[in-house]
Scaffold this motif. Structure first.
Motif, short mmCIF file in Angstrom:
data_model
loop_
_atom_site.label_atom_id
_atom_site.label_comp_id
_atom_site.label_asym_id
_atom_site.label_seq_id
_atom_site.Cartn_x
_atom_site.Cartn_y
_atom_site.Cartn_z
N GLU A 75 1.03 -1.06 0.01
CA GLU A 75 -0.05 0.01 0.10
C GLU A 75 0.75 1.17 -0.07
OE1 GLU A 75 -3.61 1.34 2.95
OE2 GLU A 75 -1.55 1.54 3.66
N ASP A 76 0.73 2.18 -0.82
CA ASP A 76 1.31 3.43 -0.94
C ASP A 76 0.30 4.32 0.12
OD1 ASP A 76 2.08 6.06 -1.33
OD2 ASP A 76 1.16 6.55 -2.97
N THR A 77 0.90 4.09 1.51
CA THR A 77 -0.13 4.72 2.62
C THR A 77 -0.33 6.35 2.56
OG1 THR A 77 0.74 2.75 3.79
CG2 THR A 77 -0.38 4.56 5.15
N THR A 120 5.74 3.45 12.67
CA THR A 120 4.22 3.29 12.94
C THR A 120 3.43 3.94 11.91
OG1 THR A 120 4.47 2.29 14.97
CG2 THR A 120 2.17 2.84 14.21
N ALA A 121 2.45 3.59 11.07
CA ALA A 121 1.68 4.27 10.29
C ALA A 121 0.19 3.83 10.19
CB ALA A 121 2.34 4.19 8.59
N ASN A 122 -0.81 4.90 9.92
CA ASN A 122 -2.15 4.50 10.19
C ASN A 122 -2.56 4.08 8.61
OD1 ASN A 122 -4.49 3.91 10.61
ND2 ASN A 122 -5.22 6.21 11.03
N LYS A 124 -5.35 2.27 5.84
CA LYS A 124 -6.52 1.78 5.96
C LYS A 124 -6.98 0.28 5.71
CE LYS A 124 -8.39 6.16 3.95
NZ LYS A 124 -8.95 6.75 2.65
N LEU A 125 -5.86 -0.47 5.07
CA LEU A 125 -5.91 -1.74 5.08
C LEU A 125 -5.41 -2.65 6.18
CD1 LEU A 125 -4.66 -1.94 1.13
CD2 LEU A 125 -7.09 -2.09 1.96
N ARG A 126 -4.38 -1.98 6.81
CA ARG A 126 -3.89 -2.74 7.96
C ARG A 126 -4.07 -2.16 9.53
NH1 ARG A 126 0.70 -5.65 7.78
NH2 ARG A 126 0.41 -6.06 10.03
N GLY A 127 -4.52 -1.08 9.18
CA GLY A 127 -4.59 -0.17 10.57
C GLY A 127 -3.35 0.06 11.17
N GLN A 128 -3.00 0.53 12.27
CA GLN A 128 -1.88 0.88 13.01
C GLN A 128 -0.57 -0.32 12.89
OE1 GLN A 128 -0.56 3.70 14.43
NE2 GLN A 128 -2.60 4.73 13.90
N ILE A 146 5.52 6.79 2.18
CA ILE A 146 5.35 5.40 3.09
C ILE A 146 4.61 4.34 2.58
CG2 ILE A 146 4.45 5.19 5.30
CD1 ILE A 146 4.02 8.04 5.70
N PHE A 147 5.52 3.25 2.72
CA PHE A 147 4.89 2.01 2.16
C PHE A 147 4.37 0.90 3.36
CE2 PHE A 147 7.38 3.81 -1.31
CZ PHE A 147 6.46 3.88 -2.35
N THR A 148 3.35 0.35 3.09
CA THR A 148 2.90 -0.51 3.98
C THR A 148 2.59 -2.12 3.53
OG1 THR A 148 1.85 1.03 5.42
CG2 THR A 148 1.35 -1.21 5.90
N ASN A 149 3.18 -3.12 4.03
CA ASN A 149 2.83 -4.51 3.33
C ASN A 149 1.74 -4.88 3.89
OD1 ASN A 149 2.84 -6.99 2.56
ND2 ASN A 149 5.03 -7.31 3.07
N VAL A 150 0.76 -5.11 3.01
CA VAL A 150 -0.56 -5.49 3.52
C VAL A 150 -0.69 -7.07 4.29
CG1 VAL A 150 -2.79 -6.02 2.76
CG2 VAL A 150 -1.76 -3.98 1.83
N VAL A 151 0.38 -7.83 3.78
CA VAL A 151 0.43 -9.23 4.25
C VAL A 151 1.08 -9.17 5.56
CG1 VAL A 151 1.42 -11.51 3.77
CG2 VAL A 151 0.25 -9.86 1.92
N PRO A 152 0.45 -9.63 6.80
CA PRO A 152 1.14 -9.54 7.96
C PRO A 152 1.97 -10.60 8.22
CG PRO A 152 -1.21 -10.60 8.07
CD PRO A 152 -1.03 -10.19 6.65
N GLY A 153 3.12 -10.14 8.95
CA GLY A 153 4.20 -11.07 9.40
C GLY A 153 5.15 -11.12 8.34
#
Length: 325
Positions: A75-77, A120-122, A124-128, A146-153
């Protein structure tokens, strides 16, 4: 007078090294006693920051660029929070592309990166959640991604980008002009990985100097016939090298990703016209205003009918609203 080495990487004269063989503004040396080659922009080696790449050509890799990793569900957070995309990591840049709307994409060249951190980022797909923060600078303007990996872990987003960027930073000898570096050891040239010596010319005068804010490399070789032979050989090496340059970023993943051509879908051209010279609204979402210590003075907005914080020069409420929506 010193020895003059010709290698696959560069010309090397005493303690001077310059990766001219891959410079975009290469100019053939003149057949004169004072031979000049101008060092050109480093944008060839590391593309500048680019938001909203709109053409298929700009998505294609240039000669010497290699796809190292491909991460799905990224995600391009900051700019497209809630939008799932694909992140491509090459030896020169990282590319993010929306899966739902391929024309929404961006490219960040490693040369414009100031630092990379995790915070830490907020999302929409993963929350905090833990995210990758990339601070960049282009044309005296700072941008933050800011990039977030939607796949946890999965730590792969952090390990891939950080490791490849580190490999880029530690291999600048392949791409940059270096003066008075430790190139000679035991009277022998210290070769870089994949570098070869093709010729060694003795009796070369160094005429290099600083001129107009840049550095001009100049060499004198006598007689003229010998100079002409050296020029011919250098031009030949440059032509061969430019077809597939070696940028020195050596990093491999255990699992080989698909080629960029297989992952890229050619876009359908929209019936729109972009006015040249105007600030693209999409850039607004990525501005990094980290030096802001306090709110700007309030001003009355006729559009909203109330007082708002004064906008930075060049931005409008309409532009900011379009980014948010």
């Amino acid at each position: 007078m010193r020895a003059f080495h010709l290698s696959a990487r560069t010309w090397i004269f005493c303690a001077t090294s310059c990766a001219l063989s891959s410079a975009p503004g290469w100019r053939a040396p003149r057949y004169e006693a004072h031979t000049e080659v101008l060092q050109s922009s480093s944008l060839l080696f590391c593309p500048a920051l680019t938001c909203l790449i709109t053409t298929f050509r700009q998505m294609k890799m240039r000669p010497g660029e290699v796809l190292i990793d491909c991460l799905e569900s990224i995600e391009d957070t900051k700019g497209n929070n809630g939008d799932r995309g694909r992140l491509l990591v090459t030896n020169l840049r990282i590319i993010w592309r929306s899966l739902s709307l391929p024309r929404v994409n961006l490219s960040v060249g490693y040369n414009c990166i100031i630092n990379i951190t995790t915070r830490t980022a907020n999302s929409k797909l993963r929350g905090q959640t833990e995210a990758l923060y990339i601070l960049t600078k282009c044309n005296n303007t700072r941008f933050e991604f800011i990039f977030t990996n939607v796949v946890p872990g999965s730590p792969r987003l952090f390990t891939s980008v950080i490791a490849v960027h580190r490999a880029y930073e530690t291999s600048k000898m392949y791409r940059d002009l270096k003066l008075r570096s430790a190139l000679i050891q035991n009277k022998q040239l210290r070769l870089l990985p994949q570098e070869q010596i093709y010729d060694k010319i003795n009796g070369v005068w160094n005429l290099s100097s600083d001129q107009s804010g840049g550095y001009v490399l100049g060499f004198k070789i006598d007689p003229v016939e010998k100079l002409q032979e050296a020029v011919k050989e250098i031009n030949s090496l440059h032509k061969v090298y430019s077809a597939n340059p070696i940028f020195g970023v050596d990093y491999e993943m255990e699992e080989k990703p698909q080629s960029l051509e297989d992952l890229t879908v050619e876009q359908v051209q929209d019936d729109v016209e972009i006015e040249p010279g105007e600030q693209t609204d999409a850039f607004v979402a990525y501005f990094a205003d980290e030096n802001k210590q306090h709110d700007r003075e309030p001003v009355f907005s006729e559009e909203l009918g109330l007082a708002v914080e004064k906008l930075k020069d060049g931005f409008t409420l309409q532009g900011l609203w379009e980014v948010m929506t």
